[in-house]
Design a protein around this motif. Structure first.
Motif, mmCIF file in Angstrom:
data_model
loop_
_atom_site.group_PDB
_atom_site.id
_atom_site.type_symbol
_atom_site.label_atom_id
_atom_site.label_comp_id
_atom_site.label_asym_id
_atom_site.label_seq_id
_atom_site.Cartn_x
_atom_site.Cartn_y
_atom_site.Cartn_z
ATOM 1 N N GLY C 177 -13.408 -1.204 -14.022
ATOM 2 C CA GLY C 177 -13.614 0.181 -13.615
ATOM 3 C C GLY C 177 -12.946 0.480 -12.282
ATOM 4 N N ALA C 178 -13.080 -0.461 -11.345
ATOM 5 C CA ALA C 178 -12.515 -0.219 -10.016
ATOM 6 C C ALA C 178 -10.992 -0.096 -10.091
ATOM 7 N N ILE C 179 -10.371 -0.898 -10.962
ATOM 8 C CA ILE C 179 -8.913 -0.779 -11.101
ATOM 9 C C ILE C 179 -8.549 0.603 -11.602
ATOM 10 N N ALA C 180 -9.311 1.096 -12.592
ATOM 11 C CA ALA C 180 -9.013 2.425 -13.123
ATOM 12 C C ALA C 180 -9.156 3.483 -12.037
ATOM 13 N N ILE C 181 -10.204 3.335 -11.206
ATOM 14 C CA ILE C 181 -10.419 4.322 -10.141
ATOM 15 C C ILE C 181 -9.264 4.260 -9.141
ATOM 16 N N LEU C 182 -8.842 3.045 -8.829
ATOM 17 C CA LEU C 182 -7.740 2.883 -7.880
ATOM 18 C C LEU C 182 -6.477 3.548 -8.406
ATOM 19 N N LEU C 183 -6.187 3.307 -9.693
ATOM 20 C CA LEU C 183 -5.002 3.924 -10.277
ATOM 21 C C LEU C 183 -5.104 5.438 -10.251
ATOM 22 N N SER C 184 -6.311 5.939 -10.528
ATOM 23 C CA SER C 184 -6.482 7.383 -10.525
ATOM 24 C C SER C 184 -6.204 7.955 -9.141
ATOM 25 N N PHE C 185 -6.769 7.301 -8.116
ATOM 26 C CA PHE C 185 -6.504 7.772 -6.755
ATOM 27 C C PHE C 185 -5.021 7.661 -6.437
ATOM 28 N N GLY C 186 -4.400 6.602 -6.949
ATOM 29 C CA GLY C 186 -2.971 6.431 -6.707
ATOM 30 C C GLY C 186 -2.173 7.588 -7.278
ATOM 31 N N VAL C 187 -2.508 7.962 -8.515
ATOM 32 C CA VAL C 187 -1.799 9.080 -9.142
ATOM 33 C C VAL C 187 -1.984 10.348 -8.315
ATOM 34 N N MET C 188 -3.243 10.598 -7.934
ATOM 35 C CA MET C 188 -3.508 11.844 -7.216
ATOM 36 C C MET C 188 -2.842 11.864 -5.849
ATOM 37 N N SER C 189 -2.847 10.717 -5.167
ATOM 38 C CA SER C 189 -2.257 10.737 -3.832
ATOM 39 C C SER C 189 -0.754 10.820 -3.930
ATOM 40 N N GLY C 190 -0.176 10.166 -4.954
ATOM 41 C CA GLY C 190 1.255 10.247 -5.120
ATOM 42 C C GLY C 190 1.699 11.674 -5.353
ATOM 43 N N LEU C 191 0.955 12.392 -6.180
ATOM 44 C CA LEU C 191 1.324 13.772 -6.429
ATOM 45 C C LEU C 191 1.027 14.646 -5.227
ATOM 46 N N ALA C 192 0.133 14.184 -4.355
ATOM 47 C CA ALA C 192 -0.199 15.012 -3.198
ATOM 48 C C ALA C 192 0.913 14.970 -2.168
ATOM 49 N N THR C 193 1.400 13.752 -1.865
ATOM 50 C CA THR C 193 2.401 13.698 -0.795
ATOM 51 C C THR C 193 3.646 12.945 -1.202
ATOM 52 N N GLY C 194 3.776 12.585 -2.443
ATOM 53 C CA GLY C 194 5.012 11.955 -2.875
ATOM 54 C C GLY C 194 5.229 10.551 -2.369
ATOM 55 N N PHE C 195 4.177 9.770 -2.274
ATOM 56 C CA PHE C 195 4.287 8.356 -1.933
ATOM 57 C C PHE C 195 4.910 8.075 -0.575
ATOM 58 N N GLU C 196 4.946 9.035 0.310
ATOM 59 C CA GLU C 196 5.488 8.760 1.652
ATOM 60 C C GLU C 196 4.324 8.515 2.570
ATOM 61 N N GLY C 197 4.151 7.329 3.001
ATOM 62 C CA GLY C 197 3.048 7.055 3.920
ATOM 63 C C GLY C 197 1.723 7.137 3.218
ATOM 64 N N PHE C 198 0.677 6.836 3.938
ATOM 65 C CA PHE C 198 -0.635 6.764 3.324
ATOM 66 C C PHE C 198 -1.420 8.052 3.458
ATOM 67 N N HIS C 199 -0.824 9.053 4.015
ATOM 68 C CA HIS C 199 -1.621 10.257 4.271
ATOM 69 C C HIS C 199 -2.150 10.862 2.982
#
Lengths: 221, 314, 680
Positions: C177-199
């Motif tokens: 479950g935690a892996i799935a949650i991590l991936l989900s956050f990854g998708v959302m953050s990538g779309l938020a700032t385009g994978f530049e930095g951790f913001h």
């Protein structure tokens, strides 16, 4: 009789047709099935008569009388005689248990409602809302043929299916041309006679009318 | 002369308490007539209850406080239910306390405690009654809810007084959804009140008992309270059916004359429902426990058809 | 400076500090128990106050801490949604910590409890931190802390192999479950700032972002899968009935009561707060899984004879009911009916609070029974009401609450959920209009089956006679345990009697999430009547139902008790059969037999009766052996194939481990060549 009350009576009779269809689906006794089929025919003929009165199509009166004589009187009588002569057991077995069949029936009603939704938007007839019920009756008739093991009940399922088609014709286009109706009625009658003959044949060959027995006809095991 | 709603409320509760034994007496009388026997009379249930109140209470050694508390709780919830259903007037102060779902839940908590009381003594009969009763209840609940849903679709509300108002003033009498819901309600009432074909209320064979088996150990005033509550439950279900499906005669104005008229109508409807009940009971036989799935399944089917026809046909 | 965030933050620091301090107090277990659980109770109380404050006054406070990654310090946020869940977690933790003082004191004789105390504090800290987290990084760290601490707590009685297996299964599913949650956050953050930095990993960035529909769906499905694994939604529920029973009972109360709720918090946060715009079919998925979990959960529970397993399966059922409410809220929201969405969301959240309380109460009761009888199998128990009157009465309160019966709190949230269902005809889609009421019927079935199950659980455990062979000496629970249970039961009653006050309080939460409040209509007729949409629509008066029933009971009792003294106690009526034994009572398996017959097609059940007759007369049975085996079909369909496939893959990959030096040198050589070849 004004339009509003006629539409109400129409809806009520449609609901009764659906009720008898479900009743046939879950009924376990053969005589009960025949009686329900007769009731369905009665409701159908009443409905046709009312639609004929309101829409002014007088040929529907003739259809109504035809349905009455054929489906309420003649066909049940033939089936009664058949069952009596063949000395069939009065209980019917089902392939799936009763609650499951009911659920599938309900799912079919929902499906047909969804399917006929666009037609309901476009149609201008007073019988537009009953098209969903008609389609559901057709499918429940088919379901009945699938979930029963006895040949006589499969025939009744076929007849119920035909009832649904007739009802659909009335709802969608205020009935079919009279010639077509007469032809269909004659076909039904002949079908009933032929079924009777075949039942005797099957019964003498297999000593039972259980359709599972016909699986023995397979070449490969 | 206008009666205050509180007076009407108290009168209604008194009527429910007072008329229910007579109603059960009426049903038994009709049954006897239909079976060619002589009946003990309309007022026999009153004599039965009075006799029970006068008797001693005999408790098993290991009966706990739940056993002693249950009769009072069952009686209390049934009396509250009697105050909620708008039988005489549409303006009762307690009708805002509960809607139809709460009413069903009140009967449910009475059943919960009765089932616990059945398990309390530690004999096999009590456990059997509790087990069967809870199974039947769980099969009847979906059907009951679907019937309530169908009615609430037509009335736009689950509050009983609102339903009465809408159906009373509605133009159409022939609504397939209400008709289907009515059939479902009849089947469910037979299950909830424990009549044939679900349960035989007059049986003496323990293995065929459902409701009786749970209360087998009760005696004296406890049994009197439970029997009385059972009679009230039957009356209330019949009254609920009358209120939901045949609401004509219920007084909306609050006058004394209207109240008396409503009472007359209520008696008439109850008498008619008694006749129908006896016809059903005499015509059918008690079903095997596992056949009840089909029985209650058809109740659910009727209610669902009602809901479907509301959307499809109306 | 006293603001809610500081209060909550200090609660967490207190718990972490306590965990460290416990290492030093290991030599004096009695002192350790009292100090640590009092501190835990105090911290939870502080957090609860913070939560109540925030929800009541609609404050949102944020903070950035100075620790964390170089580019991404820890963000914390306390808004009404977080405040509500902090209240839920804090309230039950407070009650269970008081209970634990008595419970853990009883365990001291059997094994050292230092581990229990340390990981308990860490577990609570982890849960609070998850709810306060405002960026993905601290969320996942706290999630891991919570999972790891609870793993060690489940693992507490580690000498038995089934406990080890249960803990292992738990940690595996939690990590999937935690892996799935991590991936989900990854998708959302990538779309938020385009994978530049951790913001992009901060929740604020995710809130600002606009997600394209396909990726939003991916993120939602991953998050739903991950949180569902933690919440115990079918089919990811298999760890729940294994892990919850083997943990010590105070831990089970917390795991069932509040840990599952953090998963619900995660789902609500991701869907309503981070993604915010969603199509109707997401809500339908949640609704369908919720209904399936509810029905299957209660049916599984009915088949159990182990008291704690039964309660664990009921958690699956109640999570299903909560998801039903949330799914309905999502459906209404996607069709733009904010008021109806607020009603459904309130129903779901109210049930969250209720479930924490009554499930905690039930597990605490089960713990006290376990403590007194050393027995978890209901079939061996009976008649405990005479020896443990307090536990019995409080457990009964929990049973009535969970069955959804008035006047307790379970009824209010179920009633609200039904009202939300009854409003579904407003939906424009014809298919939804017809299918959603079927869901209401399933919910009614679930409620009725739950009542049946708890009649069974209470009746077989507490009523009747002792069914086992040797009856131990049974004593009542001590005062701390009783106090914990009394508090939970009192809260259950209060939440059932004055729902308007609670809804008034929590109204800021739906306001924040779907933009509408039901408090104005809910209390419009007066504080005594709950009228969610309009008074004509439906109304329920908790206080009046309670008071009128109570008064009728009191009047009847007073009238009839005048002639007291006419009450006689006699031996059990045995219908003429003198040799009635305690084994002839109804047991758990016999009580659920009709339901097993009717619904048994959902499980794989094998019932066997073996009769050993007398040699001389074949028809007289001397011994009868009855075996009943019920198995979860999901093991065979879902888990066994996955387990087999993973083992197959592992074996294939294991071929890489040759054991010879040349092979490893070849691997390094090939890797160097590839690295030199490609980045050109």
């Amino acid at each position: 009789m004004d339009l509003h009350i006629a539409a109400q009576i129409n809806s009520f009779l449609a609901a009764l047709v659906l009720l008898t269809a479900f009743g046939m689906l879950v009924q376990k006794r053969i005589y009960g099935l025949i009686h329900l089929f007769a009731w369905q025919g009665l409701f159908l003929s009443l409905n046709t008569a009312i639609v004929g009165f309101v829409a002014g199509r007088h040929h529907l009166y003739i259809s109504s009388v035809l349905t009455l004589s054929l489906k309420v009187v003649l066909l049940p009588y033939i089936l009664h005689v058949l069952i009596h002569r063949l000395k069939i057991r009065k209980e019917v077995e089902t392939v799936v248990n009763v609650p499951m069949t009911m659920m599938i029936g309900i799912a079919l009603v929902i499906f047909s409602y969804n399917l006929t939704a666009p037609i309901r938007e476009l149609s201008t007839l007073i019988t537009r809302s009953t098209l969903a019920i008609a389609l559901a009756t057709v499918m429940i008739g088919l379901l009945m043929m699938i979930t029963r093991r006895h040949a006589v009940t499969q025939i009744i399922g076929f007849l119920a299916l035909e009832n649904g088609l007739f009802f659909a014709a009335t709802s969608a286009t205020y009935g079919m041309p009279l010639v077509v109706e007469l032809g269909v009625a004659l076909d039904l009658l002949i079908a009933a006679f032929i079924f009777g003959i075949f039942f005797f044949h099957i019964h003498t060959t297999f000593d039972s009318l259980d359709v599972e027995q016909m699986a023995k006809l397979k070449e490969v095991d | 002369m206008n009666l205050s709603p509180f007076i009407t409320e108290i009168l209604q509760v008194m009527i429910v308490l007072g008329v229910s034994p007579a109603y059960v007496g009426w049903v038994r009388m009709l049954k006897c007539w239909s079976q060619g026997r002589t009946s003990p009379g309309l007022f026999q249930p009153y004599r039965d209850i009075r006799k029970l109140f006068a008797k001693d209470v005999i408790l098993a050694e290991n009966a706990s406080w739940i056993f002693r508390f249950t009769p009072y709780l069952v009686f209390g919830t049934t009396v509250l239910a009697g105050g909620i259903i708008p039988m005489l007037s549409n303006d009762l102060p307690l009708s805002a306390t509960a809607d139809v779902i709460v009413l069903v839940a009140l009967f449910a908590i009475a059943r919960f405690f009765t089932a616990l009381a059945g398990m309390d003594i530690g004999t096999a009969f009590g456990g059997m009654g509790s087990s069967r009763e809870m199974t039947i209840a769980s099969l009847a609940e979906p059907a009951m809810l679907m019937a309530i849903f169908t009615i609430s679709l037509a009335a736009g509300s689950t509050s009983l007084s609102q339903i009465v108002q809408v159906i009373y003033s509605g133009q159409s009498l022939l609504r397939p959804s209400i008709a289907f819901a009515f059939i479902a309600f009849v089947l469910i009432s037979l299950a909830e009140t424990g009549r044939i074909p679900v349960d035989n209320p007059a049986t003496h064979l323990e293995l065929t008992m459902i409701h009786e088996a749970m209360i087998l150990e009760y005696s004296g005033r406890h049994l009197a309270l439970i029997e009385w509550a059972g009679m009230m439950k039957l009356l209330l279900f019949m009254a609920l059916g009358a209120v939901l499906f045949f609401p004509w005669g219920i007084d909306a104005s609050g006058s004394a004359a209207g109240g008396v008229l409503a009472f007359m109508f209520l008696l008439l409807k109850l008498a008619a429902s008694g006749v129908v009940l006896v016809l059903i009971e005499t015509g059918l036989a008690k079903m095997r426990l596992f056949r009840l799935t089909e029985f209650l399944g058809s109740a659910f089917l009727m209610a669902t058809l009602g809901m479907l026809s509301f959307f499809i046909l109306e | 400076m006293l603001n809610p965030l500081n209060l909550a933050g200090s609660a967490i620091s207190l718990l972490l500090g306590m965990a460290v301090l416990s290492l030093f107090l290991g030599r004096r277990p009695r002192l350790l128990v009292i100090v640590s659980f009092f501190v835990a109770a105090g911290a939870s109380l502080a957090a609860t106050v913070a939560g109540v404050w925030v929800v009541g006054s609609n404050i949102t406070s944020q903070a950035v801490m100075s620790i964390g990654l170089p580019d991404l310090p820890f963000h914390l946020r306390l808004d009404p949604l977080a405040g509500f869940f902090i209240t839920v977690v804090g309230l039950l933790s407070f009650i269970v910590s008081i209970y634990s003082i008595g419970y853990v004191k009883g365990i001291i004789k059997q094994r050292p409890i230092t581990r229990l105390v340390i990981f308990y504090a860490l577990f609570l800290a982890g849960m609070f931190m998850v709810i306060l987290a405002d960026d993905a990084f601290i969320f996942l760290i706290s999630w891991e802390l919570m999972a790891a601490a609870s793993y060690f707590l489940v693992f507490f009685e580690d000498e038995r192999i089934e406990n080890r297996r249960a803990a292992f299964l738990y940690i595996v599913v939690a990590h999937v479950g935690a892996i799935a949650i991590l991936l989900s956050f990854g998708v959302m953050s990538g779309l938020a700032t385009g994978f530049e930095g951790f913001h992009g990993f901060t929740f604020d960035a995710m809130r600002q972002a606009q997600f394209p529909a396909a990726w939003a769906t991916v993120a939602f499905l991953l998050a739903f899968f991950g949180f569902a694994a933690k919440a115990g939604v079918i089919p990811l529920h298999v760890w729940l009935p294994e892990a919850h029973p083997v943990a010590p009972s105070n831990v089970s109360a917390l795991m069932s009561g509040v840990m599952l709720k953090t998963a619900i918090y995660g789902m609500v946060r991701v869907t309503f707060d981070l993604i915010r715009d969603f199509p109707w079919w997401w809500g339908t998925i949640v609704l369908v899984f919720g209904l399936i979990s509810a029905v299957m959960g209660v049916l599984y529970a009915l088949m159990q004879h182990d008291l704690k397993r039964l309660l664990a399966y009921h958690s699956v059922e109640n999570i299903g009911i909560i998801l039903t409410g949330i799914g309905l809220a999502m459906i209404f929201r996607s069709f733009n009916f904010p008021l109806l969405a607020a009603l459904a969301l309130t129903a779901g959240l109210y049930h969250t609070l209720n479930h924490a309380l009554f499930k905690g109460l039930l597990f605490m009761g089960a713990g006290s029974v376990l403590h007194a009888t050393r027995e978890r199998n209901m079939e061996e128990m009976g008649g405990l009401i005479h020896h443990m009157p307090w536990t019995a009465a409080l457990f009964l309160a929990g049973c009535i609450a969970i069955s959804g019966l008035p006047p307790f709190n379970g009824f209010v949230s179920e009633w609200l959920t039904f009202q939300a269902f009854l409003l579904s005809p407003s939906l424009p889609s014809p298919l939804m209009k017809l299918l959603v009421p079927m869901g209401a019927a399933l919910l009614a079935l679930t409620a009725a089956l739950a009542a049946a199950c708890f009649v069974k659980a209470f009746g077989v455990t507490f009523l009747g006679h002792w069914r086992g062979h040797h009856k131990p000496h049974i004593h009542e629970a001590d005062w701390f345990m009783r106090l914990g249970m009394i508090m939970a039961a009192a809260l259950c009653l209060c939440l059932g009697i004055v729902p308007t006050l609670v809804i008034d309080w929590m109204d800021n939460v739906p306001e924040q999430l779907v933009g509408a409040r039901i408090g104005t209509t809910a209390g419009a007729f007066g504080w005594m009547w709950l009228t969610p949409v309009a008074r004509e629509r439906a109304s329920y008066s908790g206080p009046l139902v309670f008071l009128v029933t109570l008064s009728v009971i009191v009047i009847a009792y007073l009238l009839l008790h005048v002639r007291a003294g006419s009450l006689k106690r006699v031996p059990l009526w045995d219908c003429g059969f003198e040799k009635v034994t305690a084994r002839m009572q109804y047991t758990s398996a016999s009580f659920s037999m009709p339901i097993r017959r009717i619904f048994g097609f959902l499980f794989s059940i094998r019932e066997q009766v073996k009769l050993n007759p007398l040699a001389a007369h074949r028809t007289v049975p001397v011994r009868m052996q009855y075996t009943l085996r019920i198995r979860d079909r999901f093991w065979g369909w879902l888990y066994r194939p996955i387990i087999d496939v993973s083992f197959w893959i592992s074996r294939r990959v294991g071929r890489l481990q040759q054991g010879r030096i040349q092979a490893y040198l070849i691997y390094s050589f090939v890797t160097i060549i590839l690295l030199l070849l490609f980045p050109r």
